[in-house]
Design a protein around this motif. Structure first.
Motif: not given
Length: 218
Positions: A13-16, A73-77, A29-34, A39-40
């Motif tokens: 899920s992390l690569p996605f 996970v990709p939706i949240v990101t 992406p900005r650091p907080w998005v990472l 976390a997701a």
């Protein structure tokens, strides 16, 4: 080994998530998005473990239930990056669910006897290895088709589609290598393959967005 396989299956899920963040931002992406992505993914992995423990009651549906654990996970990101929901993230979510479910079915081919004895009738335990591998391949074909639609209609360039083709070829080879009569080692192979190919697709996405420029944001 089985515990490690579960970790690797949930880790896809992390690569996605990072693919979603890169495409949504059209830049690094900005650091907080990472942080949100990690976390997701961790939360989805924990939910995956909980659902996996209930596999006896979920029976054959457990594979897709586990995939659905990772789908948000990709939706949240995406939402964290753009501040709104996008149809592109929904494509990634369903693709991830089918991707994970397909590999989970392959993994379960190695534990048919144990699953039957415990009453956890997974797809392989219920229908046999040969039919289970066919179902897994159907899941992966559908996942790759959704990724191709994402690449064709979404804000990414041609290099992402090249990555989908490369991953498709590798998946074809993987499915040809798994022997229905001798499924020993299927779990570790499937878990590792799912993670590695997810990272390959992430690499193509990163080069597409950061180097080639992708497409203009929609």
């Amino acid at each position: 080994m089985i515990a490690s396989s579960k970790f690797e299956r949930s880790a896809v899920s992390l690569p996605f998530a990072l693919i979603s963040a890169l495409v949504a931002a059209s830049e690094w992406p900005r650091p907080w998005v990472l942080v949100v992505a990690v976390a997701a993914s961790a939360g989805a992995g924990a939910l995956w473990t909980g659902v996996s423990a209930a596999r006896r009651w979920l029976r054959a549906w457990r594979h897709w239930a586990l995939g659905l654990c990772l789908a948000p996970v990709p939706i949240v990101t995406w939402v964290a990056t753009r501040g709104r929901l996008g149809w592109e993230s929904l494509l990634l979510a369903v693709a991830l669910a089918l991707w994970a479910a397909g590999f989970d079915i392959v993994c379960s081919c190695e534990t048919i006897e144990a699953d039957r004895q415990s009453g956890a009738f997974t797809i392989p335990a219920r229908w046999g290895t040969r039919r289970a591998l066919f179902v897994a391949s159907v899941n992966h074909v559908a996942s790759l088709w959704l990724l191709a639609v994402f690449g064709w209609a979404g804000p990414v360039g041609w290099l992402f589609l090249v990555g989908v083709i490369v991953v498709s070829c590798a998946l074809y080879v993987f499915h040809r290598m798994i022997q229905p009569e001798r499924p020993a080692g299927a779990a570790s192979k499937a878990a590792a393959t799912g993670l590695v190919l997810s990272l390959v697709l992430l690499a193509f996405t990163a080069v597409d967005v950061l180097v080639m420029g992708g497409r203009a944001l929609i």
